[in-house]
Every structure is written in C-alpha cells, then in structure tokens.
Design an enzyme around this catalytic site. Structure first.
Site, PDB file in Angstrom:
ATOM      1  N   GLU A  12      93.615  64.165  48.754  1.00 45.16           N
ATOM      2  CA  GLU A  12      92.796  62.977  48.537  1.00 45.16           C
ATOM      3  C   GLU A  12      93.508  61.962  47.655  1.00 45.16           C
ATOM      4  O   GLU A  12      93.499  60.756  47.935  1.00 45.16           O
ATOM      5  CB  GLU A  12      91.451  63.373  47.932  1.00 45.16           C
ATOM      6  CG  GLU A  12      90.441  62.247  47.930  1.00 45.16           C
ATOM      7  CD  GLU A  12      89.011  62.745  47.950  1.00 45.16           C
ATOM      8  OE1 GLU A  12      88.115  61.888  47.946  1.00 45.16           O
ATOM      9  OE2 GLU A  12      88.784  63.966  47.982  1.00 45.16           O
ATOM     10  N   ASP A  18      94.724  58.203  48.806  1.00 49.39           N
ATOM     11  CA  ASP A  18      94.307  57.014  48.066  1.00 49.39           C
ATOM     12  C   ASP A  18      95.489  56.104  47.762  1.00 49.39           C
ATOM     13  O   ASP A  18      95.455  54.893  48.015  1.00 49.39           O
ATOM     14  CB  ASP A  18      93.638  57.419  46.751  1.00 49.39           C
ATOM     15  CG  ASP A  18      92.188  57.821  46.922  1.00 49.39           C
ATOM     16  OD1 ASP A  18      91.597  57.486  47.952  1.00 49.39           O
ATOM     17  OD2 ASP A  18      91.654  58.474  46.010  1.00 49.39           O
ATOM     18  N   SER A  30      86.819  58.722  52.303  1.00 48.83           N
ATOM     19  CA  SER A  30      87.885  58.613  51.304  1.00 48.83           C
ATOM     20  C   SER A  30      89.104  57.922  51.892  1.00 48.83           C
ATOM     21  O   SER A  30      89.980  57.472  51.144  1.00 48.83           O
ATOM     22  CB  SER A  30      88.278  60.008  50.805  1.00 48.83           C
ATOM     23  OG  SER A  30      87.227  60.590  50.078  1.00 48.83           O
TER      24      SER A  30
END
Length: 500
Positions: free
Chosen positions: A272, A276, A412
């Site tokens: 994650e 990002d 996400s």
C-alpha cells in the site's frame, strides 16, 4: 460525592469509581481477524501513549475553514498559517497545566507535543499506564500480513473526572493496524493482445484522463505533495526507482522523494505504501514529494494540500473535511474505454458525521431521483455522504520489494492518482500567482462536477440477504454515493479550477 472531593490534590486524579469518566463511551474492542494474543505485557515494559487535549475556539475554526474554502467568500484562498491555527485552538493554560501535572505525578517521561499543543505523547511503563488509565490492561498481539507486533488493551479505560474538561481521549490503546483494502485479482484471460493493455500503469492513466507529456510539474515552483505511511507500512526508494524505469519513460518525472519525515523502516516494503508513492509521483509527475512516516496510528494516504481535522477514529473517509475518492474500472478491462463502478468501491452515508451544507443539494437530488436505493433502515440518509469523486481503482501494476506486481485493486489506488492530478492543477495556480486549492469540496459541489467524467453505470457490493441481495448504492447522472461527481478529465478540470 461533590466536585470538591474529586479535586483534592493530584493523588485524587487517580481515584476511580464515582470520580472517573469514560472519554470514549462508545469504546468497542474485538480482536480483528488474523490477530492473536501473545499474553500480558511485562509491567516494566515501556510504551507510548498520546493524549488529546481539549482544543479551544472550534466554532471559529470551522467558520474560517468554510470561508477560505468557499469561492463566494472574500476570504477564499486566504489560508491561515500553522501558527495562526495554533494560536486559535491551543488548549487553555489551565488544561496544559492540569494534564502536565497529572502525567508528571504518574511518572510519564520523554513527553513531546506538537505546534498546536493539543496532542501530547509520553512514555510510561505498562504498570504506570495501567494505574493511570483505570481499567486498561495491556497485552501483546501479533497479526497482519507483515506479522506486526503491537501492544493494546482489550479493556475500556476511564479517566479521573477532574480531567473531563481537559482530555478528549487517549490514543494507543485499542485500534489495530487496518486491513488493507487492496486486493490482487487474478489476471483475466483474453485471446490476443493487439491494441490491448494488460493492467493499469501511469501511461494508461494519462491516456484515460487526457494528460499529455507536457502535463507535468515544472520542478521549480514552491509546490509539493505528500504521502503518509503508518504502522510499519514503508515504501522503498529502490522500488520507486524501478517503477519509474519500467513505467515512467514517456513523461518527465522524479525517481526519488525529496524528503522523508520520521522513521523510515528497513524491513519489507508494504504494497500500500509502495502504491501510494508510485502513483502520486506518476500522476503528479515531476513535483517535489515528501513522505511522512510514523509507526503509530493507522493506514496510509496521500494529499496534495494539507488540511487537518480532529476525531478519534484513524481518519475516516466519511469526514466532511476530506475529499473522498471512490473507485472505477474499465468497462472493457483490456481497453482504455469508458469507466463503470468498481464493485469494491466504498461509499454511502456516515453514521458519525452529519451532512455538510456544501453537499445538501446534490445528495437530496440523488435520494429523490435514484430508482435503486437500499431500504431506509440500512443507511443514515441525513449523514455525510461520500465519495466526492472517483478514479480508476482496478488492475494496477505496483513494484514492491523489487517485484512488479500486477492486478492490484482498491480505492487505495484511486486516491493517490486523484491527489497527484490536483497537485498539477496547483502547479498552474501557483505559476499564475494564485493560492493552492486548499479544501476542495465546497468548490467541487458548487461547480456540480464540472471537469469530471460522469460515471453512470454500476453498483457496489452490499449485504448478502433477501432484502438487499448484495446490491448497494448505484451510480447515476450527477453526484452519487459510489463515484461521487465522477472521474477526472484533466484538461477540463484544470480549466474549471484554474480560475480564482
């Protein structure tokens, strides 16, 4: 027992029973799936706790947030400095004195605060913490994909009643690292690959949202964007460099972050955190990027304009002070085509926050016109509705731990993409001598989604029962609680947001 009995010296602050209160009456504790208890923590073990001190002038702060975010206000874009905010919300001298004395008497040490002085983090032994927080009982737990170790209390805590007007809550007791919303879907099978793409990459995103090779940052302005990584979710610089080598060849970009603030772990990268940084820096290409890193709190996230709102849960998407991004997928998963709802996209109505005035008209229109609403008992129709916008969230390529990973999906993924595009728009505003966008929602709703592709097909998942049968809210014309106002058409969005 009167208030005088509850205030008899510092020792009285440790008295439980009738002189105590629960700062979080809704405390719920259940062990999340995938976590196991390793037993009680040693009484002499050290742990850190964060104390949220009562702020002042919150109504005035709310008025100022609305004024600087409303294009119709004379204060639009005239943001407060951090020092201005601190001066406004700083806890009273009585609160600071009372809490510091209480913690000092309990043996707290190495305390540090923030500029606004409303959060105070201190170290205590487990024994001291359990005496300080009546009812708390600290245990070791292990779980999550990275087998993370944490210390938490399975029991609710109480504070001395004398602190009721001084302490909002204590952090570091109950909440576990959240389960990532990212999923790695199996690669679809398709005959032939001529004219097709095999997963979402920066080039696919730039094609779908109409960015050219010139739509990158100048690298010279006072413009920056940031990601936050928490609870041992770390990115690796080598993964970012490899990602840009593989997927950044057709646009100017930066292959390293400008600065990491806080502790950057040396263990395995988190997928994650990798996603990002990689997609914030490829959507908001060639813009200085910072990464804020902390082993505490929860989740990971990105933003291009910093804002702040205080509440107990980690940082819910349903906050009225957050621009929430939903998820979409291509109608044909192998072609850059129109988008439909990604069925795992979140959205709905908050049970915590009331509906803000800026979205009243849009939400009322949806509720009165949608032909596919869940039963009214399943959602709070007067709550803050979300998301506000959307972007592709299905089938991403990510490089993590030196390995290119395909078909990563979840909101996400969509969030850093939309944040990066806003960073590009801020670049244009700064070059024109205008302030950055700041809190976007009031302007977004006033402009009725101008500059966005309206997504009108698809529904997200819901309860599997006879009443709902797995279908949640559905998209439709205009705003909806699945894709918000839609996905970015960059040239059109830039045109509508570049004006003062």
């Amino acid at each position: 027992m009167g208030p005088r009995a509850c205030l008899l010296g510092l020792l009285a602050l440790f008295v439980a029973g009738k002189c105590s209160y629960s700062p979080e009456p809704d405390q719920q504790w259940t062990l999340p799936p995938g976590w196991v208890s390793l037993g009680r923590a040693d009484p002499e073990e050290e742990l850190s706790l964060t104390f949220a001190l009562r702020q002042q002038n919150l109504e005035r702060l709310s008025e100022l947030v609305q004024a600087v975010s409303d294009p119709g206000s004379s204060r639009y874009g005239k943001y407060l400095t951090l020092e201005d905010v601190a001066e406004l919300v700083r806890p009273s001298p009585l609160t600071l004195h009372t809490v510091q004395k209480w913690l000092l008497a309990a043996g707290a040490r190495n305390c540090h605060s923030v500029t606004t002085q409303d959060f105070l983090t201190c170290w205590l032994s487990v024994r001291q913490a359990e005496l300080l927080l009546s009812g708390a009982e600290f245990h070791h737990y292990m779980g999550g994909p990275a087998e993370t170790h944490v210390v938490r209390s399975p029991r609710p805590y109480r504070l001395p009643k004398a602190l009721a007007s001084h302490v909002d809550f204590v952090g570091g007791l109950h909440r576990f690292p959240p389960t990532s919303t990212l999923r790695q879907r199996p690669e679809p099978q398709v005959p032939g690959t001529v004219g097709l793409h095999l997963g979402v990459t920066p080039s696919v995103i730039r094609e779908r949202y109409n960015l050219t090779a010139q739509d990158v940052g100048s690298g010279t302005t006072n413009n920056s964007q940031a990601c936050a990584q928490f609870l041992e979710q770390y990115f690796h610089e080598s993964d970012l460099a490899e990602f840009m080598r593989l997927f950044g060849g057709n646009f100017a970009h930066q292959a390293s972050v400008a600065r990491v603030v806080g502790q950057q772990g040396r263990g395995r990268a988190g997928i994650e955190a990798s996603l990002d940084v990689e997609y914030l820096m490829s959507a908001g290409a060639n813009i200085s990027t910072w990464v804020y890193s902390s082993p505490g709190d929860s989740g990971a996230g990105c933003w291009s304009v910093l804002g702040r709102h205080r509440f107990r849960p980690s940082f819910p998407a349903s906050s009225p002070y957050v621009t929430t991004v939903g998820g979409t997928s291509f109608q044909n998963p192998f072609r850059v085509t129109d988008e439909v709802v990604d069925y795992i996209s979140g959205g709905g109505f908050s049970n915590v926050f009331p509906r803000p005035s800026y979205q009243e008209e849009a939400v009322a229109q949806y509720l009165s016109s949608s032909a596919h609403l869940p039963p009214s008992s399943y959602f709070n129709a007067s709550g803050r509705a979300y998301p506000d916008v959307a972007a592709l969230s299905d089938g991403y390529w990510v490089v993590s731990n030196h390995v290119p990973i395909p078909w990563v999906s979840g909101t996400s993924a969509s969030t850093p993409v939309f944040g990066g595009l806003l960073s590009l728009i801020n670049e244009h505003r700064i070059l024109r001598g205008l302030p950055p966008l700041g809190f976007l929602n009031p302007r977004l709703y006033q402009q009725h989604g101008e500059g966005l592709f309206d997504v009108t097909r698809g529904c997200h998942e819901s309860c599997l029962n006879e009443e709902v049968e797995g279908q949640g809210f559905c998209s439709g014309p205009g705003w909806d609680p699945v894709t918000g106002w839609g996905t970015p058409n960059f040239p059109a969005l830039l045109k509508t947001l570049i004006n003062p």
